[in-house]
Design a protein around this motif. Structure first.
Motif, PDB file in Angstrom:
ATOM      1  N   LEU A 229      22.495  -2.847 -10.046  1.00 17.82           N
ATOM      2  CA  LEU A 229      22.797  -4.234 -10.368  1.00 17.82           C
ATOM      3  C   LEU A 229      22.652  -5.061  -9.095  1.00 17.82           C
ATOM      4  O   LEU A 229      23.240  -4.714  -8.073  1.00 17.82           O
ATOM      5  CB  LEU A 229      24.227  -4.384 -10.915  1.00 17.82           C
ATOM      6  N   THR A 230      21.869  -6.111  -9.146  1.00 17.85           N
ATOM      7  CA  THR A 230      21.736  -6.991  -7.982  1.00 17.85           C
ATOM      8  C   THR A 230      21.886  -8.454  -8.427  1.00 17.85           C
ATOM      9  O   THR A 230      21.644  -8.787  -9.582  1.00 17.85           O
ATOM     10  CB  THR A 230      20.378  -6.816  -7.262  1.00 17.85           C
ATOM     11  N   LEU A 231      22.245  -9.295  -7.467  1.00 18.89           N
ATOM     12  CA  LEU A 231      22.312 -10.722  -7.777  1.00 18.89           C
ATOM     13  C   LEU A 231      20.934 -11.295  -8.018  1.00 18.89           C
ATOM     14  O   LEU A 231      20.732 -12.102  -8.914  1.00 18.89           O
ATOM     15  CB  LEU A 231      22.976 -11.499  -6.626  1.00 18.89           C
ATOM     16  N   ALA A 232      19.968 -10.880  -7.187  1.00 19.22           N
ATOM     17  CA  ALA A 232      18.639 -11.481  -7.262  1.00 19.22           C
ATOM     18  C   ALA A 232      17.552 -10.408  -7.195  1.00 19.22           C
ATOM     19  O   ALA A 232      17.791  -9.286  -6.751  1.00 19.22           O
ATOM     20  CB  ALA A 232      18.445 -12.480  -6.125  1.00 19.22           C
ATOM     21  N   ALA A 233      16.380 -10.792  -7.649  1.00 18.21           N
ATOM     22  CA  ALA A 233      15.220  -9.903  -7.592  1.00 18.21           C
ATOM     23  C   ALA A 233      13.988 -10.727  -7.254  1.00 18.21           C
ATOM     24  O   ALA A 233      13.831 -11.858  -7.742  1.00 18.21           O
ATOM     25  CB  ALA A 233      15.008  -9.187  -8.926  1.00 18.21           C
TER      26      ALA A 233
END
Length: 236
Positions: A229-233
């Motif tokens: 899970l990441t905030l941004a990609a």
């Protein structure tokens, strides 16, 4: 009376030093945090949590390490709102931004997907202690904390550790990034993750080399499965 005075002082302080939107720099209104309503609505959400098993996403790890699912909240683009958020988190000491935005994502995940039911524990990608001392906090842990509170899933900061300081990844290709991180991480307190589904948390997903290195160590230590899970990609 004291409460009224405090409210008046707060209003006066807002007039002199208004809290500004990180996106457009306009003053934030009542109940707005970090971003004004207009900027928050315009966030380039990925909606990846609706197709978390998309092979176009998981191919970053294909043939290297098994990742159960992968999802990021928003797309990162140079000069955009998301870059401003990430820079505030990583380089301007605004760790509250990480927690707040992660909370937005957590509530989205909670209301729009059942993926979170699979997760047993959240673990942020760790910083080396020298970088931690320099920055004063680990942004990935701040993101994990925001997700943890929104999702009611425990997080741990005492399992995955960074053994050595690594060079910046910014200008490296994928192979160079992997060579740079493949011996960086290790696991302690293995009993805390054995037979569990661990979600690794980070700020931005680029090549996936750092997350891959973390996943390898966690799986070797006995966790049942790993997700990301990441905030941004970065845009594909």
């Amino acid at each position: 009376m004291i409460r009224i005075i405090r409210a008046l002082l707060a209003d006066f302080a807002d007039l002199l030093f208004p809290t500004l939107c990180l996106g457009c720099t306009n003053s934030l209104g009542t109940n707005e945090k970090i971003l004004c309503t207009k900027c928050r609505i315009s966030l380039p959400e990925t909606n990846q949590h609706k197709e978390p098993y998309d092979l176009n996403l998981l191919n970053k790890f294909a043939g290297k390490v098994p990742v159960r699912f992968l999802a990021s909240y928003v797309y990162f683009s140079k000069g955009g709102i998301v870059q401003k958020l990430i820079h505030a988190i990583k380089y301007k000491g605004q760790k509250e931004v990480a927690k707040e935005v992660a909370g937005w994502y957590g509530y989205q995940l909670k209301s729009e997907t059942t993926l979170i039911n699979e997760i047993d524990v959240l673990i942020g990608v760790p910083l080396h202690k020298s970088r931690f001392q320099q920055r004063g906090y680990n942004q990935a842990d701040c993101i994990a904390e925001g997700l943890s509170e929104a999702l009611n899933i425990p997080m741990r900061t005492d399992v995955l550790i960074r053994n050595r300081f690594k060079e910046s990844q910014t200008r490296k290709n994928r192979l160079e990034r992997w060579e740079n991180v493949k011996t960086v991480f290790s696991v302690q307190n293995e009993h805390e993750i054995q037979y569990k589904h661990v979600a690794i948390v980070d700020d931005v997903l680029t090549t996936g080399a750092t997350l891959e290195a973390c996943a390898v160590e966690l799986l070797q230590a006995g966790c049942k499965s790993v997700s990301v899970l990441t905030l941004a990609a970065a845009h594909r």
